[in-house]
Design a protein around this motif. Structure first.
Motif, PDB file in Angstrom:
ATOM      1  N   UNK A 134       0.864  -1.185   0.000  1.00 48.22           N
ATOM      2  CA  UNK A 134       0.000   0.000   0.000  1.00 48.22           C
ATOM      3  C   UNK A 134       0.896   1.229   0.000  1.00 48.22           C
ATOM      4  N   UNK A 135       0.514   2.189  -0.812  1.00 47.25           N
ATOM      5  CA  UNK A 135       1.206   3.472  -0.810  1.00 47.25           C
ATOM      6  C   UNK A 135       0.176   4.571  -0.612  1.00 47.25           C
ATOM      7  N   UNK A 136       0.346   5.357   0.453  1.00 43.00           N
ATOM      8  CA  UNK A 136      -0.580   6.450   0.728  1.00 43.00           C
ATOM      9  C   UNK A 136       0.194   7.762   0.768  1.00 43.00           C
ATOM     10  N   UNK A 137      -0.369   8.778   0.133  1.00 42.14           N
ATOM     11  CA  UNK A 137       0.269  10.096   0.067  1.00 42.14           C
ATOM     12  C   UNK A 137      -0.555  11.115   0.837  1.00 42.14           C
ATOM     13  N   UNK A 138       0.160  11.885   1.662  1.00 39.68           N
ATOM     14  CA  UNK A 138      -0.396  13.011   2.413  1.00 39.68           C
ATOM     15  C   UNK A 138      -1.583  12.608   3.282  1.00 39.68           C
ATOM     16  N   UNK A 139      -1.434  11.488   3.984  1.00 35.20           N
ATOM     17  CA  UNK A 139      -2.438  11.098   4.966  1.00 35.20           C
ATOM     18  C   UNK A 139      -2.425  12.126   6.098  1.00 35.20           C
ATOM     19  N   UNK A 140      -3.573  12.674   6.419  1.00 28.73           N
ATOM     20  CA  UNK A 140      -3.698  13.777   7.384  1.00 28.73           C
ATOM     21  C   UNK A 140      -2.836  14.970   6.986  1.00 28.73           C
ATOM     22  N   UNK A 141      -2.553  15.084   5.683  1.00 28.48           N
ATOM     23  CA  UNK A 141      -1.766  16.176   5.095  1.00 28.48           C
ATOM     24  C   UNK A 141      -0.306  16.168   5.533  1.00 28.48           C
ATOM     25  N   UNK A 142       0.186  15.064   6.118  1.00 34.17           N
ATOM     26  CA  UNK A 142       1.571  15.090   6.595  1.00 34.17           C
ATOM     27  C   UNK A 142       2.333  13.779   6.431  1.00 34.17           C
ATOM     28  N   UNK A 143       1.642  12.644   6.271  1.00 31.63           N
ATOM     29  CA  UNK A 143       2.341  11.368   6.246  1.00 31.63           C
ATOM     30  C   UNK A 143       2.311  10.746   4.853  1.00 31.63           C
ATOM     31  N   UNK A 144       3.483  10.246   4.437  1.00 31.78           N
ATOM     32  CA  UNK A 144       3.605   9.483   3.193  1.00 31.78           C
ATOM     33  C   UNK A 144       4.188   8.118   3.540  1.00 31.78           C
ATOM     34  N   UNK A 145       3.417   7.069   3.299  1.00 28.61           N
ATOM     35  CA  UNK A 145       3.832   5.722   3.677  1.00 28.61           C
ATOM     36  C   UNK A 145       3.806   4.787   2.472  1.00 28.61           C
ATOM     37  N   UNK A 146       4.815   3.904   2.428  1.00 33.14           N
ATOM     38  CA  UNK A 146       4.755   2.744   1.549  1.00 33.14           C
ATOM     39  C   UNK A 146       4.952   1.509   2.418  1.00 33.14           C
ATOM     40  N   UNK A 147       3.950   0.652   2.455  1.00 34.43           N
ATOM     41  CA  UNK A 147       3.989  -0.545   3.295  1.00 34.43           C
ATOM     42  C   UNK A 147       4.095  -1.775   2.402  1.00 34.43           C
ATOM     43  N   UNK A 148       5.165  -2.511   2.566  1.00 36.58           N
ATOM     44  CA  UNK A 148       5.411  -3.712   1.777  1.00 36.58           C
ATOM     45  C   UNK A 148       5.023  -4.932   2.599  1.00 36.58           C
ATOM     46  N   UNK A 149       3.880  -5.533   2.280  1.00 37.39           N
ATOM     47  CA  UNK A 149       3.402  -6.683   3.033  1.00 37.39           C
ATOM     48  C   UNK A 149       3.970  -7.996   2.512  1.00 37.39           C
ATOM     49  N   UNK A 150       4.520  -7.975   1.325  1.00 38.17           N
ATOM     50  CA  UNK A 150       4.993  -9.217   0.710  1.00 38.17           C
ATOM     51  C   UNK A 150       6.227  -9.754   1.415  1.00 38.17           C
ATOM     52  N   UNK A 151       7.131  -8.882   1.828  1.00 42.62           N
ATOM     53  CA  UNK A 151       8.394  -9.345   2.405  1.00 42.62           C
ATOM     54  C   UNK A 151       8.208  -9.966   3.789  1.00 42.62           C
ATOM     55  N   UNK A 152       7.123  -9.565   4.512  1.00 43.33           N
ATOM     56  CA  UNK A 152       6.895 -10.126   5.841  1.00 43.33           C
ATOM     57  C   UNK A 152       6.163 -11.459   5.804  1.00 43.33           C
ATOM     58  N   UNK A 153       5.586 -11.811   4.679  1.00 41.65           N
ATOM     59  CA  UNK A 153       4.805 -13.041   4.618  1.00 41.65           C
ATOM     60  C   UNK A 153       3.352 -12.781   4.952  1.00 41.65           C
ATOM     61  N   UNK A 154       2.690 -13.760   5.564  1.00 41.24           N
ATOM     62  CA  UNK A 154       1.250 -13.667   5.787  1.00 41.24           C
ATOM     63  C   UNK A 154       0.872 -13.037   7.116  1.00 41.24           C
ATOM     64  N   UNK A 155       1.840 -12.697   7.945  1.00 40.92           N
ATOM     65  CA  UNK A 155       1.544 -11.962   9.178  1.00 40.92           C
ATOM     66  C   UNK A 155       2.298 -10.644   9.126  1.00 40.92           C
ATOM     67  N   UNK A 156       1.542  -9.557   9.104  1.00 42.62           N
ATOM     68  CA  UNK A 156       2.115  -8.217   8.982  1.00 42.62           C
ATOM     69  C   UNK A 156       1.648  -7.363  10.151  1.00 42.62           C
ATOM     70  N   UNK A 157       2.577  -6.701  10.796  1.00 43.21           N
ATOM     71  CA  UNK A 157       2.262  -5.878  11.956  1.00 43.21           C
ATOM     72  C   UNK A 157       2.604  -4.420  11.643  1.00 43.21           C
ATOM     73  N   UNK A 158       1.623  -3.537  11.835  1.00 45.33           N
ATOM     74  CA  UNK A 158       1.840  -2.101  11.678  1.00 45.33           C
ATOM     75  C   UNK A 158       1.935  -1.501  13.070  1.00 45.33           C
TER      76      UNK A 158
END
Length: 439
Positions: free
Chosen positions: A6-30
């Protein structure tokens, strides 16, 4: 359909995140501090599949891109949202928020670049045409004026409201609709129910314990299994008589027969303990005279319980994990007559489910959802599993969800503050605070 990233831009006008779930496998913790968007990211995943696009008007962001395991990509864009941001907008926004932002969403895929435009105004006009009146923000009063609904409830009841935007992209709508997803939210102990009181003609909102509801749900599930088993055993008796009269019988050796009967009798015992099968014992006294009858009986009874084995495995796992959790002076009982109850071991009396501690209720609810509401390939979102739980229970959480998902190929995305939930599995973690600092 699993998510790779997932890639989100300007969440709450301040956060830019790219979350790679593939490298962690089937259990992903944010993980990350309050206000960095952990829970919001889970909701942005869930509401995409729930077709609740109205949710995306409630939070400030520029765009979000979902990449799935088959390299299918969906992007949701907002245009010119800055001028529409309320000065009271908060990073802690959920479905019930009265902060509504932006007027248009644009949804596109990598397969077709022509965007689907979704208008907040058009959604609201349709809701109003159905007789609803806005009560407050995201809350609507029905035409009779006796009950309130959130927008998400109305969209679920009237799916054509969203479908009208997808006339040219029914394929995308069906892809999202057919994807299995389970969201275990943080506010999971109570659910809202609208009921009339003795002195009122108006439906009033009431908070009811979820733990009572799921006990009733389990009771209904067990009743259904009991009914199916009764029908299967009636059919088995007919088949036994038919096979004997027709002489179509496979006769087991004594060793084969004994081994399979011991397994089957164990299953019968478990089914009986849950109240979904009368007591049955297939005899072990095999001899030349009764070999044919016992062999066909064994085969027919094995077929009769085949469809119930999955439920039996789930019940056993539910009971086993809760028993290992060692609720203080409490033992779980599961039966078709009441779903589940807890008994005080020393005094031997039933404890009302709603009287259990908040931590015990949290654990039961999460475990029930994971065991009885998941299916193969499902995506499971869990928000703050640590709530009210002792550190020992938090440390065992990842191992427990592994037991549940072992045969179902589930993808977990978990939002948590707790280092105890993570324990020694930091390779599974995406830290939003770290990503923000790197940006």
């Amino acid at each position: 359909m699993k998510i790779k990233s997932i890639k989100v831009e300007e969440l709450f006008l301040q956060f830019n995140y790219t979350l790679d779930f593939e490298k962690q496998g089937d259990i992903n913790i944010i993980s990350g501090p309050n206000g960095f968007g952990k829970s919001t990211l889970l909701r942005m995943i869930y509401n995409l599949f729930a077709l609740n696009f109205y949710y995306f008007f409630q939070i400030p962001f520029k765009s979000i891109t979902y990449v799935f395991e088959n390299d299918f990509i969906i992007t949701i864009d907002k245009k010119n949202i800055d001028a529409l941001i309320s000065q009271h907008a908060s990073s802690d926004v959920d479905e019930n928020s009265d902060v509504i932002l932006s007027e248009e969403l644009f949804i596109s895929t990598n397969e077709r670049k022509d965007a689907i435009e979704i208008s907040k105004g058009s959604i609201e006009e349709k809701i109003i045409s159905l007789g609803y009146k806005r009560q407050d923000g995201d809350v609507w009063l029905n035409a009779r004026g006796d009950r309130c609904f959130h927008t998400s409830e109305i969209l679920s009841k009237y799916p054509d409201i969203i479908e009208m935007f997808f006339k040219e992209r029914s394929d995308l709508l069906m892809t999202l609709f057919s994807s299995n997803i389970l969201f275990i939210k943080d506010n999971r102990l109570f659910y809202s129910s609208f009921e009339k009181t003795k002195n009122s003609t108006v439906y009033l909102p009431m908070e009811k314990p979820v733990v009572d509801r799921i006990a009733s749900e389990l009771k209904m599930k067990l009743s259904d299994v009991k009914k199916i088993l009764a029908e299967k055993f009636q059919e088995a008796q007919k088949n036994i008589i038919y096979s004997i009269t027709q002489g179509k019988i496979h006769t087991f050796t004594k060793e084969e027969y004994t081994q399979r009967v011991e397994i089957l009798n164990t299953i019968f015992f478990k089914l009986n303990s849950f109240g979904i099968l009368e007591k049955i014992d297939i005899p072990l006294n095999w001899n030349e005279n009764n070999a044919k009858y016992l062999s066909i009986t064994l085969l027919e009874y094995e077929k009769a319980i085949q469809e119930s084995k999955e439920m039996l495995d789930k019940l056993a796992l539910f009971q086993m994990i809760l028993s290992k959790s060692e609720f203080v002076n409490k033992q779980i009982l599961i039966n078709e007559s009441f779903g589940f109850k807890f008994v005080c071991e020393k005094e031997n009396y039933f404890i009302p489910n709603r009287a259990l501690s908040s931590g015990e209720q949290h654990k039961i609810i999460i475990l029930y959802e994971l065991i009885f509401k998941t299916s193969r390939g499902m995506m499971v979102l869990i928000d703050e599993p640590e709530l009210s739980n002792h550190v020992i229970w938090q440390l065992s959480f990842i191992d427990e969800i592994k037991q549940v998902s072992e045969k179902l190929d589930l993808q977990f995305i978990i939002a948590t503050h707790s280092p105890q939930i993570i324990h020694e599995r930091w390779e599974l973690v995406t830290d939003l605070f770290k990503i923000n600092n790197q940006n």
